[in-house]
Design an enzyme around this catalytic site. Structure first.
Site, PDB file in Angstrom:
ATOM      1  N   HIS A 281     -13.587   3.007   2.303  1.00  0.00           N
ATOM      2  CA  HIS A 281     -14.031   1.676   1.566  1.00  0.00           C
ATOM      3  C   HIS A 281     -15.403   1.236   2.105  1.00  0.00           C
ATOM      4  O   HIS A 281     -15.909   0.156   1.652  1.00  0.00           O
ATOM      5  CB  HIS A 281     -13.020   0.714   1.755  1.00  0.00           C
ATOM      6  CG  HIS A 281     -12.774   0.298   3.353  1.00  0.00           C
ATOM      7  ND1 HIS A 281     -11.827   0.744   4.221  1.00  0.00           N
ATOM      8  CD2 HIS A 281     -13.195  -0.845   3.809  1.00  0.00           C
ATOM      9  CE1 HIS A 281     -11.903   0.398   5.148  1.00  0.00           C
ATOM     10  NE2 HIS A 281     -12.836  -0.702   5.153  1.00  0.00           N
TER      11      HIS A 281
ATOM     12  N   ARG B 214       0.701  -1.242   0.007  1.00  0.00           N
ATOM     13  CA  ARG B 214       0.112   0.113   0.022  1.00  0.00           C
ATOM     14  C   ARG B 214       1.011   1.409  -0.063  1.00  0.00           C
ATOM     15  O   ARG B 214       0.555   2.184  -0.713  1.00  0.00           O
ATOM     16  CB  ARG B 214      -1.003  -0.023   1.056  1.00  0.00           C
ATOM     17  CG  ARG B 214      -1.974  -1.026   1.065  1.00  0.00           C
ATOM     18  CD  ARG B 214      -2.968  -1.003   2.498  1.00  0.00           C
ATOM     19  NE  ARG B 214      -4.236  -1.740   2.240  1.00  0.00           N
ATOM     20  CZ  ARG B 214      -4.947  -1.984   3.375  1.00  0.00           C
ATOM     21  NH1 ARG B 214      -4.704  -0.931   4.367  1.00  0.00           N
ATOM     22  NH2 ARG B 214      -5.850  -2.956   3.231  1.00  0.00           N
TER      23      ARG B 214
ATOM     24  N   ASP C 156     -10.199   6.274  16.138  1.00  0.00           N
ATOM     25  CA  ASP C 156     -11.147   7.259  15.628  1.00  0.00           C
ATOM     26  C   ASP C 156     -12.458   7.671  16.413  1.00  0.00           C
ATOM     27  O   ASP C 156     -12.859   8.670  16.820  1.00  0.00           O
ATOM     28  CB  ASP C 156     -11.350   6.873  14.125  1.00  0.00           C
ATOM     29  CG  ASP C 156     -12.124   5.460  14.108  1.00  0.00           C
ATOM     30  OD1 ASP C 156     -12.080   4.701  14.878  1.00  0.00           O
ATOM     31  OD2 ASP C 156     -12.369   5.294  12.981  1.00  0.00           O
TER      32      ASP C 156
ATOM     33  N   ASP D 260      -3.724   4.092   5.203  1.00  0.00           N
ATOM     34  CA  ASP D 260      -2.835   3.777   4.180  1.00  0.00           C
ATOM     35  C   ASP D 260      -3.652   2.993   2.878  1.00  0.00           C
ATOM     36  O   ASP D 260      -2.831   3.161   1.746  1.00  0.00           O
ATOM     37  CB  ASP D 260      -1.853   2.767   4.441  1.00  0.00           C
ATOM     38  CG  ASP D 260      -2.345   1.531   4.918  1.00  0.00           C
ATOM     39  OD1 ASP D 260      -3.558   1.298   4.968  1.00  0.00           O
ATOM     40  OD2 ASP D 260      -1.504   0.596   5.667  1.00  0.00           O
ATOM     41  N   ASP D 261      -4.722   3.317   2.925  1.00  0.00           N
ATOM     42  CA  ASP D 261      -5.630   2.903   1.588  1.00  0.00           C
ATOM     43  C   ASP D 261      -6.407   4.315   1.054  1.00  0.00           C
ATOM     44  O   ASP D 261      -7.418   4.146   0.494  1.00  0.00           O
ATOM     45  CB  ASP D 261      -6.601   1.818   1.823  1.00  0.00           C
ATOM     46  CG  ASP D 261      -7.587   2.112   2.984  1.00  0.00           C
ATOM     47  OD1 ASP D 261      -7.387   3.179   3.972  1.00  0.00           O
ATOM     48  OD2 ASP D 261      -8.588   1.191   3.330  1.00  0.00           O
TER      49      ASP D 261
END
Length: 351
Positions: A288, A102, A264, A175-176
């Site tokens: 996603h 990634r 988060d 990282d995506d």
């Protein structure tokens, strides 16, 4: 990076909070689709799993309409503050096993244009990445496990590094994510970094409910909104400094344990439940966990993402110089759309 499979282990209410916090793990995803009305439209090639996926988003849409008092609008009129890239502190959370899969893609694309303001937080040393990033690669020495404690450990390192940097805005991504720094600067310029600003995108259409443990043996239920780390979020310096009692010097991990929720969610708890500052919702952040095929106007989005499960792809619907096989995340195509002068991008006349 996905959140761990459980946010809490403290009974039915906490279990509900865990499901709420993490949404869907192992969600079925499909590629593309275009809205023709207010509801998502199933792509022509979608299989039965795609129908399940779109049914989920139809449900979210219905729930969205039923909600009263959503987070405040993210569209104040006009620029409030002139910002430059150097005013941003961009934290990317990753883990050692994703350095090649990634992170190198991000370094080839958006990080290459934002190296001076981007810091990668990982859990192991990497000589190849160190040569490429220098001090902007930060080995947190946190566990590589994908659990609440490890994730909160990295967020604690991100927060402390930002506070010490003196920069105006803290922005976290995974990282995506592909980050469009130009769009981010335009968005943040509508706010003052000295004011209390927490901006991002919830992964839910209702506040999360968590169990707060008091100093005594008693507990109480708290409800608050949080911006999902999988889409990215930003905090103004003014607000971040107010978070210090619950976030600095390692106290962030204790705060996350206090409510037994991941990083988060813990940020949202500090900001909304403890400081009383409302989340500002922005539709320009994407993870996603949503149907990315419905994302349009890629040039103006702040973040993009991608996902895949059961041989179905969840991608932004973007035409570009690279095929799906050549560019399975669509990040290279998005980068060439934004920066056609990139050396490895084909001639713009061929796009």
């Amino acid at each position: 990076m996905r959140k761990p499979s459980s946010c809490s282990s403290a009974g039915p209410r906490a279990a509900a909070a865990a499901v709420t916090c993490l949404l869907v793990t192992g969600m079925l995803v499909v590629t593309g689709g275009h809205p023709s009305s207010g509801e998502p439209v199933e792509p022509p090639a979608a299989a039965a799993s795609g129908k399940v996926f779109l049914a989920y988003f139809n449900k979210l849409t219905r729930e969205r309409r039923a909600i009263s008092g959503p987070p405040r609008s993210s569209n104040p009129p006009g620029p409030v503050e002139h910002l430059s890239p150097g005013d941003l502190f961009i934290a990317v959370k990753t883990t050692g096993r994703y350095h090649r899969q990634r992170l190198e893609l991000l370094l080839d694309t958006w990080i290459s244009r934002n190296m001076q303001q981007t810091y990668v937080f990982t859990d192991r040393e990497d000589e190849k990445l160190r040569r490429r990033m220098g001090p902007h690669l930060i080995n947190t020495n946190c566990s590589a496990a994908h659990n609440r404690q490890a994730l909160s450990c990295k967020m604690a390192a991100e927060y402390d590094t930002f506070v010490n940097s003196g920069k105006k805005w803290f922005c976290h991504v995974d990282d995506d994510n592909y980050l469009n720094a130009g769009s981010l600067l335009r968005l943040l310029s509508r706010y003052s970094h000295t004011q209390d600003v927490y901006i991002g995108r919830p992964s839910l259409e209702r506040p999360i409910e968590a169990t707060e443990r008091l100093d005594t043996a008693e507990t109480k239920q708290v409800r608050f909104w949080f911006a999902t780390g999988g889409a990215g979020f930003c905090l103004s310096r003014g607000l971040a400094l107010k978070m210090k009692p619950w976030a600095s010097g390692g106290t962030f991990m204790a705060t996350a344990e206090h409510i037994r929720l991941p990083d988060d969610c813990a940020v949202g708890y500090i900001v909304e439940a403890l400081l009383g500052v409302s989340l500002t919702r922005s539709p320009l952040f994407h993870s996603h966990l949503e149907n990315l095929g419905l994302v349009s106007d890629v040039r103006n989005q702040v973040t993009l993402s991608y996902g895949a499960a059961d041989n179905n792809r969840n991608l932004v619907n973007l035409k570009g110089p690279f095929s799906i096989n050549e560019d399975p995340t669509r990040f290279r195509s998005a980068h060439c759309l934004l920066y056609p002068d990139t050396p490895w991008c084909p001639n713009p006349r061929r796009l």
